[in-house]
Design an enzyme around this catalytic site. Structure first.
Site, PDB file in Angstrom:
ATOM      1  N   GLY A   1     -14.476   5.332 -16.192  1.00 18.60           N
ATOM      2  CA  GLY A   1     -13.749   5.997 -15.050  1.00 18.60           C
ATOM      3  C   GLY A   1     -14.022   5.063 -13.897  1.00 18.60           C
ATOM      4  O   GLY A   1     -13.552   5.498 -12.692  1.00 18.60           O
ATOM      5  N   HIS A   2     -14.547   4.002 -13.880  1.00 14.17           N
ATOM      6  CA  HIS A   2     -14.799   3.043 -12.672  1.00 14.17           C
ATOM      7  C   HIS A   2     -14.460   1.703 -12.726  1.00 14.17           C
ATOM      8  O   HIS A   2     -15.211   1.004 -12.920  1.00 14.17           O
ATOM      9  CB  HIS A   2     -16.319   3.404 -12.286  1.00 14.17           C
ATOM     10  CG  HIS A   2     -16.372   3.224 -10.799  1.00 14.17           C
ATOM     11  ND1 HIS A   2     -16.931   1.688 -10.327  1.00 14.17           N
ATOM     12  CD2 HIS A   2     -16.552   3.781  -9.593  1.00 14.17           C
ATOM     13  CE1 HIS A   2     -17.125   1.719  -8.856  1.00 14.17           C
ATOM     14  NE2 HIS A   2     -16.898   3.021  -8.561  1.00 14.17           N
ATOM     15  N   PHE A   3     -13.401   1.352 -12.826  1.00 18.13           N
ATOM     16  CA  PHE A   3     -12.284   1.753 -12.782  1.00 18.13           C
ATOM     17  C   PHE A   3     -11.397   1.285 -14.068  1.00 18.13           C
ATOM     18  O   PHE A   3     -11.428   0.165 -14.452  1.00 18.13           O
ATOM     19  CB  PHE A   3     -11.334   1.416 -11.487  1.00 18.13           C
ATOM     20  CG  PHE A   3     -11.928   1.979 -10.273  1.00 18.13           C
ATOM     21  CD1 PHE A   3     -12.012   3.068  -9.783  1.00 18.13           C
ATOM     22  CD2 PHE A   3     -12.717   0.958  -9.631  1.00 18.13           C
ATOM     23  CE1 PHE A   3     -12.772   3.566  -8.756  1.00 18.13           C
ATOM     24  CE2 PHE A   3     -13.559   1.418  -8.420  1.00 18.13           C
ATOM     25  CZ  PHE A   3     -13.257   2.787  -7.975  1.00 18.13           C
TER      26      PHE A   3
END
EC number: 4.2.1.59
Length: 153
Positions: free
Chosen positions: A53-55
């Site tokens: 999720g990052h990224f």
């Protein structure tokens, strides 16, 4: 235990740090001098859970996790400085941070070298200067405090 007295392999690190996957962020200690300094590494791979999720398009290790890894290195140095054996009843907590600066992005395939130096210790609270390098380039620096605490059962 590592072959040399001033190194730590993952088995020894696990004895000192309570962190486990996915929050154990130190892979090896390459060198330490009690009361002075410690040099540790973290191998960053695309398999790190935070990259989901990052990224997703441009994976970047979150800065707070670089600081957490630096704090884990200071905890190891604190234990070694006090010549304290690992115990489930004693922890060194991340107690504070000042002057944190990020200079370079850290991503998959990087190896982070953490260099922490003890500045002072008083009444169970240590002050350290930490730096994180990738390919010889400064990625992050901070002043970190950790506090020794006994855990009651």
């Amino acid at each position: 235990m590592s072959n040399q007295l001033n190194t730590m392999d993952i088995k020894e690190i696990l004895k000192y740090l309570p962190h486990r996957y996915p929050f154990l962020l130190i892979d090896r200690v390459l060198d330490f001098t009690r009361g002075e300094s410690l040099h540790a590494i973290k191998n960053v791979t695309i398999n790190e859970p935070f990259f989901q999720g990052h990224f997703p398009v441009q994976p970047v290790m979150p800065g707070v996790l670089i600081l957490e890894a630096m704090a884990q290195a200071t905890g190891l140095l604190a234990f070694k400085t006090m010549s304290e054996e690992p115990s489930p009843n004693v922890l060194y907590y991340f107690a504070g941070i000042d002057k944190a600066r990020f200079k370079r992005v850290v991503g998959p395939g990087d190896q982070i070298h953490f260099h922490v130096k003890m500045i002072k210790e008083r009444r169970g609270i240590g002050v350290f200067i930490g730096e994180a390098y990738v390919d010889g380039e400064l990625a992050c620096s901070a002043e970190i405090m950790c506090a020794r605490r006994e855990i009651s059962k």
